[in-house]
Design an enzyme around this catalytic site. Sequence first.
Site, PDB file in Angstrom:
ATOM      1  N   THR A   1     -29.415  70.664 110.282  1.00  0.00           N
ATOM      2  CA  THR A   1     -30.035  70.971 111.573  1.00  0.00           C
ATOM      3  C   THR A   1     -31.381  71.654 111.418  1.00  0.00           C
ATOM      4  OG1 THR A   1     -27.872  71.157 112.641  1.00  0.00           O
ATOM      5  CG2 THR A   1     -29.709  72.220 113.756  1.00  0.00           C
TER       6      THR A   1
ATOM      7  N   LYS B   1     -18.242  79.382 109.175  1.00  0.00           N
ATOM      8  CA  LYS B   1     -18.760  78.980 110.485  1.00  0.00           C
ATOM      9  C   LYS B   1     -17.634  79.124 111.499  1.00  0.00           C
ATOM     10  CE  LYS B   1     -21.235  75.163 112.733  1.00  0.00           C
ATOM     11  NZ  LYS B   1     -21.809  73.812 112.537  1.00  0.00           N
TER      12      LYS B   1
ATOM     13  N   TYR C   1     -29.014  66.117 118.907  1.00  0.00           N
ATOM     14  CA  TYR C   1     -30.222  65.897 118.118  1.00  0.00           C
ATOM     15  C   TYR C   1     -29.846  65.107 116.873  1.00  0.00           C
ATOM     16  CZ  TYR C   1     -28.058  69.779 115.661  1.00  0.00           C
ATOM     17  OH  TYR C   1     -27.146  70.571 115.008  1.00  0.00           O
TER      18      TYR C   1
ATOM     19  N   THR D   1     -25.212  73.238 108.587  1.00  0.00           N
ATOM     20  CA  THR D   1     -24.241  74.326 108.748  1.00  0.00           C
ATOM     21  C   THR D   1     -22.788  73.883 108.624  1.00  0.00           C
ATOM     22  OG1 THR D   1     -24.274  74.066 111.161  1.00  0.00           O
ATOM     23  CG2 THR D   1     -25.806  75.663 110.198  1.00  0.00           C
ATOM     24  N   ASP D   2     -22.505  72.581 108.776  1.00  0.00           N
ATOM     25  CA  ASP D   2     -21.103  72.148 108.777  1.00  0.00           C
ATOM     26  C   ASP D   2     -20.391  72.462 107.470  1.00  0.00           C
ATOM     27  OD1 ASP D   2     -21.223  71.296 111.357  1.00  0.00           O
ATOM     28  OD2 ASP D   2     -21.141  69.160 110.921  1.00  0.00           O
TER      29      ASP D   2
ATOM     30  N   GLU E   1       6.957  84.080 103.649  1.00  0.00           N
ATOM     31  CA  GLU E   1       7.141  82.794 104.323  1.00  0.00           C
ATOM     32  C   GLU E   1       7.766  81.750 103.395  1.00  0.00           C
ATOM     33  OE1 GLU E   1       6.817  82.257 107.449  1.00  0.00           O
ATOM     34  OE2 GLU E   1       5.683  84.024 108.078  1.00  0.00           O
TER      35      GLU E   1
END
Length: 355
Positions: A38, A191, A52, A118-119, A312
């Site tokens: 980006t 993120k 975009y 950023t992904d 767990e």
Amino acid sequence: MNLNRKLSRCLLVAAGLLASVAAWAGLPNVVILATGGTIAGAGAEATNSATYQAAKVPVDKLIAGVPELAKVASVRGEQVFQIASESLANEQLLALAKRVAALSKQGDVDGIVVTHGTDTLEETAYFLNLVVHSDKPIVVVGSMRPGTAMSADGMLNLFNAVSVAASQDARGKGVLVAMNDELNSGRDVAKMINIKTEAFKSPWGPLGMVVEGKNYWFRLPAKRHTVNSEFDIDKIASLPLVEIAYGQGNANDTAYRAFADKGAKAIIHAGTGNGSVSNRVVPALRELRGKGVQIIRSSHVNAGGFVVRNAEQPDDKYDWIVAHDLNPQKARILAAVALTKTSDSKELQRIFWEY
């Protein structure tokens, strides 16, 4: 079109002049490795902050668009890739890390900035944190809005990243992520949201902040990284296949078996809560572990999943590994790196504790 070409040439000339002035002033030398994303994106209108096309603007234009960089460093750029980060594969990850490592060994390079989508920025930052042996500042940066958008964040993020990479007090702190005025550890940061500029957060808080080009530090990273890492990108030719299967209320074993059939050496279970595993999935995971596939329990809790061993599930009994506080995507990175050295589950668990 001709006007655009002339403007581009002017920007490139300006970037060269700014770099020459900075070098003449005796400023630190910073290399920007651009990969797309980006921060190099463009939208059709100024109101397009989420709609975009990523990876459009080359690195020289990014540099020329922030003339203030010349005040803090002598900057030059290299276009390593030009892709949206969701398409970045292990091959690009290795190539990028090898280039960062090579530059870090040069006496005329004081710091390195990686511009990134950023992904998967958090994955690349963690990978570099694990495999690059240097105490020089390595800063990964992106933006949540393209440069064509109103209130675009890329210019300031890039300025801050270069400022940090040029600073002595950033040395030895591992790979950093500079976004939204914060300095986060590449190991911790994730993120958390996709439509706000404050998208990147660490569950344990930032290491520091950048304010008007000055760094303010609040804590240090506690886990092994960079110069203290046992992993070295110069000794890694390829990464083994590690996959992630998502746990949820109606989970079954289809994905796990399919990943194993495709050759996965380890499967990250992105579990609910404390890395919980459905009783419909446990038998398959035990079977796959018996066939040599490493089973690593992580949590998909968004803001700080923390998996406790033998809670767990009886991890000792099943010979499974827990990812500690690493989210599934970071657990995948560490598992792939660790498997280049060992396939012993006890050693792998040690690595997850230490990194």
